[in-house]
Scaffold this active site. Structure first.
Site, PDB file in Angstrom:
ATOM      1  N   ILE A  20      22.854 -13.131  25.889  1.00  0.00           N
ATOM      2  CA  ILE A  20      22.728 -13.914  27.115  1.00  0.00           C
ATOM      3  C   ILE A  20      21.322 -14.474  27.216  1.00  0.00           C
ATOM      4  CG2 ILE A  20      22.302 -11.774  28.413  1.00  0.00           C
ATOM      5  CD1 ILE A  20      23.196 -13.247  30.945  1.00  0.00           C
ATOM      6  N   LEU A  65      19.128 -10.020  24.953  1.00  0.00           N
ATOM      7  CA  LEU A  65      18.800 -10.595  26.245  1.00  0.00           C
ATOM      8  C   LEU A  65      17.523 -11.424  26.164  1.00  0.00           C
ATOM      9  CD1 LEU A  65      19.186  -7.302  28.348  1.00  0.00           C
ATOM     10  CD2 LEU A  65      20.990  -8.919  27.758  1.00  0.00           C
ATOM     11  N   GLU A  66      17.606 -12.718  26.440  1.00  0.00           N
ATOM     12  CA  GLU A  66      16.404 -13.522  26.658  1.00  0.00           C
ATOM     13  C   GLU A  66      16.424 -13.925  28.121  1.00  0.00           C
ATOM     14  OE1 GLU A  66      14.579 -16.330  23.809  1.00  0.00           O
ATOM     15  OE2 GLU A  66      14.909 -17.793  25.417  1.00  0.00           O
ATOM     16  N   LEU A  67      15.470 -13.384  28.874  1.00  0.00           N
ATOM     17  CA  LEU A  67      15.544 -13.465  30.334  1.00  0.00           C
ATOM     18  C   LEU A  67      14.364 -14.238  30.910  1.00  0.00           C
ATOM     19  CD1 LEU A  67      16.727  -9.776  30.822  1.00  0.00           C
ATOM     20  CD2 LEU A  67      18.109 -11.831  30.419  1.00  0.00           C
TER      21      LEU A  67
END
Length: 448
Positions: free
Chosen positions: A194, A217-219
């Site tokens: 995501i 996860l790249e947030l």
């Protein structure tokens, strides 16, 4: 930005059918046929190149980003496919002898059906940045696009099918949070990638914990550009001003903070006032436009509230005003420069996701490092110094997954990227990006 027809969300039956097909495909030839996957990725890249003009226009229509930026996005997606087409043929793993004379073979196997939850801000590049290494590894894919960019995502996947990706290998399942959650929580999906807000990533982590689904996860980010006392101030300030308005600031790696030595603070403020004041929102279809609209009225109101907070906590030097250039449809804000904020202010601590740049003053390198690290995020940062040893020392001290020295936003398919702390887990791009979508198995040989 033109509103397109809404797409109904995938039904539970459609989700079940797609996961079933993706799971069955893992037992077929796709995970084992390295050369076939390489050829498909090469063909996909060429077809995207052939349709680049059409796809860039689709991006402008759905996201409002300037056409020049849309062209860069499509080119980056093509590059991701081409690079990973080569990696699809690279044997992964290693082998060696153990002290007792036995042999160990470390095998990397595709993790299994993988969920891809993609954002609306860079929907083409960020989808293919992750799916290209995943296909190089041999997984099958279930794509849940952002509702704002379903149409362009469907077009990308349609072109992928034309390139030879089997339909049971690549699925698109539109919808909101409930669709993404159902896919992540499904017992047959084995990984999820995501790109989104930290809040969205935390929700995915909770869902993934139910079945131990592996997360990538790249947030959220709070990218900081640090100008040391000996740095090239003009080049650094010009870079920060450009990077602050990428995708109207709606990008996790957009520059949100610039830290400047006290001796140069007044000069930096004057330059930033001039540069940002000359950056006008405009028609995203025009090649001359660098700043398009925000994605929605809600986004504009959120950013506007943060500018108001900056005015209460410190100063708004320039910008943050709602405008309607040439009566264009959309939600436009002029880029804002804010200053004199305590590091604890929400304007410094939170991911604003809009064209707001904070000017912060420091006394030395140690204070610059401490202040840059004083948020919960750690996706990207930049350091400017004419002394590369000094710049490297500061870069090593910054808590970020990527640090550029005397540059900004240089991303490559060859090099891994990702965040630390509240900015994410795992790495995409590079060989590491392929390994992210594999399981490591130890096969042991006792030789007699």
């Amino acid at each position: 930005m033109r509103q397109l027809e809404p797409v109904p969300p995938a039904t539970p039956a459609e989700i079940e059918a797609a996961v079933g097909a993706a799971t069955a495909a893992m037992a077929g030839s796709w995970p084992r046929d390295h050369r076939r996957r390489a050829e498909v990725l090469h063909t996909w890249a060429q077809l995207l190149q052939d349709h680049a003009t059409e796809l860039a226009a689709d991006l402008v229509r759905e996201t409002g980003k300037p056409i020049g930026e849309a062209r860069i996005e499509v080119a980056g997606a093509v590059d991701a496919l081409r690079f990973n087409a080569g990696l699809a043929r690279l044997p992964l793993g290693r082998a060696g002898s153990l002290p007792d004379g036995s042999e160990a073979h470390l095998v990397r196997e595709p993790v299994g059906p993988t969920v891809f939850i993609t954002p609306w801000n860079w929907p083409v590049l960020l989808l293919l940045r992750d799916i290209a290494p995943a296909f190089a590894a041999g997984v099958t894919a279930l794509v849940k696009p952002a509702p704002q960019t379903v149409h362009v995502t469907r077009r990308i996947i349609e072109i992928g099918h034309q390139a030879g990706v089997p339909r049971d290998v690549l699925h698109v399942l539109p919808g909101g949070v409930e669709v993404g959650s159902a896919l992540v929580r499904h017992p047959d999906t084995r990984a999820v990638a995501i790109t989104g807000s930290t809040t969205a990533g935390q929700a995915v982590m909770r869902d993934a914990s139910e079945t131990m689904t592996r997360p990538l996860l790249e947030l959220g980010g709070k990218a900081t550009l640090v100008v040391l006392a000996d740095g090239d101030l003009r080049a650094a300030v010009e870079t920060a001003a450009r990077a602050a308005v990428i995708t109207s600031g709606q990008m996790c790696m957009a520059c949100t903070r610039i830290l400047v030595h006290a001796d140069h603070a007044a000069e930096a403020e004057d330059m930033l006032r001039s540069l940002l004041g000359a950056t006008h929102p405009g028609d995203p279809r025009s090649a001359d436009t660098r700043l398009g609209p925000l994605i929605s009225e809600a986004a504009m109101n959120k950013v506007g509230a943060m500018v108001d907070r900056a005015r209460a906590d410190g100063r708004v030097v320039i910008g943050g005003e709602q405008v309607r250039p040439d009566a264009l449809p959309g939600h436009f804000l002029t880029p804002a420069l804010v200053a004199d904020l305590d590091v604890t202010s929400p304007v410094i601590q939170e991911d604003i996701f809009g064209p707001v740049l904070s000017l912060e003053v420091v006394g030395d390198d140690a204070e610059a490092v401490a202040r840059a690290n004083a948020t919960p995020f750690g996706l990207a940062a930049s350091v400017w110094s004419r002394d590369l040893s000094r710049g490297f020392a500061v870069a090593r001290s910054l808590q970020a997954g990527t640090v550029w020295i005397n540059g900004y936003n240089h991303s490559y398919a060859e090099m891994p990227s990702g965040g630390v702390r509240m900015s994410g887990l795992g790495r995409t791009r590079g060989v590491e990006g392929v390994e992210q979508f594999t399981e490591l198995k130890h096969v042991h040989f006792s030789l007699r």
